[in-house]
Design a protein around this motif. Structure first.
Motif, PDB file in Angstrom:
ATOM      1  N   SER A  87       0.829  -1.209   0.000  1.00 12.07           N
ATOM      2  CA  SER A  87       0.000   0.000   0.000  1.00 12.07           C
ATOM      3  C   SER A  87       0.861   1.256   0.000  1.00 12.07           C
ATOM      4  CB  SER A  87      -0.931  -0.005   1.213  1.00 12.07           C
ATOM      5  OG  SER A  87      -1.859  -1.063   1.142  1.00 12.07           O
ATOM      6  N   VAL A  94      -9.945  -2.199  -3.186  1.00 11.03           N
ATOM      7  CA  VAL A  94      -9.152  -1.271  -3.979  1.00 11.03           C
ATOM      8  C   VAL A  94      -9.295  -1.655  -5.444  1.00 11.03           C
ATOM      9  CG1 VAL A  94      -6.858  -0.386  -4.486  1.00 11.03           C
ATOM     10  CG2 VAL A  94      -7.490  -0.888  -2.131  1.00 11.03           C
ATOM     11  N   ARG A 146     -10.437   3.546  -3.540  1.00  5.85           N
ATOM     12  CA  ARG A 146     -10.665   2.735  -2.347  1.00  5.85           C
ATOM     13  C   ARG A 146     -12.108   2.850  -1.912  1.00  5.85           C
ATOM     14  NH1 ARG A 146      -5.758   4.915  -2.502  1.00  5.85           N
ATOM     15  NH2 ARG A 146      -3.933   3.624  -2.003  1.00  5.85           N
TER      16      ARG A 146
END
Length: 306
Positions: A34, A56, A51
């Motif tokens: 991330s 995601v 998101r």
């Protein structure tokens, strides 16, 4: 400037769909993935990820950049191959993956050829499950992998990878020696009431056998789920059922077991990262493998697994 390592993460996210899957495939923590993707977004200057709660997805800009990343990674493989070709001789590691039948029947001869022609090359072999091939290649854990598919179970597309055909082999019906079916009758249909021995559920070999029986017009009654072909043939010899076995799997064939060709073939190929086929070590291995796979006269060969 966009970082190629972060672009690789974006490409993997486009292929795998979740950050957790990317992290597992590339041996990172999800938080590290991330963080790196967040840095890539800052480098790009536009949102790449959307998101929604814990999910995601890639934005249109992210999807476009992922396609460019795929092309860039292929060009890097080609560049690496061209650089390797300028060196004298072949040396260093070559990481090879193979399914068990091919590892036993093809690799020894291929590795012997490599050792004779390129003694400084250092091949390492690892048995791999078909499901693990794409991520192992894309992550760089392997350089080249033997893969297979059947007429009735074609392989799935392998994004980021290329394949090169090595050989085709006949598939046989293995059964206790008995009167063969009448000429012109499908040998599978003739055994519709028999018990069957097949690979474990979820394997390519299991899917092939089930679909072959269904194509012949019946649903097989499966008694045993076994992957190792020597065990399969031993069970056939013990009267436990009939089975479909590719030629390379015909090992230590019991005298009482008869093989009948069926209209089904298995194709064996090598897979490598897109652009990597020109790497001298990969090309040398592929050439040696094709030589090892040249047709041989029928025999009662010796051991393999599916």
């Amino acid at each position: 400037m966009l970082d190629i390592r972060r672009l690789r993460l974006l490409r993997e996210l486009a292929l795998r769909g979740t950050i957790a899957a990317v992290a597992e495939a590339l041996a990172f923590s999800p938080s590290a993935v991330s963080q790196q993707l967040a840095v890539l977004e800052r480098e790009a200057g536009v949102p790449l990820l959307e998101r929604t709660g814990r999910r995601v997805t890639l934005t249109p800009a992210g999807e476009g950049l992922a396609r460019h990343a795929e092309a860039l990674l292929e060009r890097l493989e080609r560049a690496s191959a061209e650089l390797a070709a300028t060196r004298e001789g072949l040396a260093g590691p070559l990481l090879i993956g193979a399914f068990p039948t091919a590892a036993r029947a093809l690799l020894p001869a291929a590795l012997t050829t490599l050792a004779r022609v390129w003694p400084d090359l250092e091949p390492t072999v690892e048995e791999v499950d078909a499901a693990d091939v794409p991520e192992a290649l894309r992550a760089g854990d392997l350089d080249v992998v033997l893969v297979h598919e059947y007429d009735l179970v074609p392989g799935d597309p392998l994004p980021g990878l290329e394949t090169e055909a090595v050989m085709e082999e006949q598939v046989y019906l293995a059964e206790l020696d008995r009167t063969p079916p009448p000429p012109g009758r499908d040998p599978l249909l003739a055994r519709r009431d028999a018990s069957w021995i097949m690979g474990k559920r979820g394997t390519l070999c299991h899917s092939m056998a089930v679909r072959a029986c269904e194509a012949a017009g019946f649903r097989p009654r499966v008694r045993h789920f076994v992957d190792e072909y020597p065990t399969v043939l031993a069970l056939v010899a013990a009267g436990q059922g009939v089975a479909l076995v590719p030629r390379l799997g015909v090992i230590d064939l019991p005298e009482e077991v008869r093989l009948t060709p069926v209209p089904l073939r298995r194709r064996i190929s090598v897979a490598y990262r897109s652009g990597g086929g020109r790497h001298p070590a990969v090309a040398a291995f592929t050439t040696a493998l094709k030589r090892a796979a040249r047709p041989q006269p029928p025999e009662r060969p010796g051991p393999a697994r599916s």
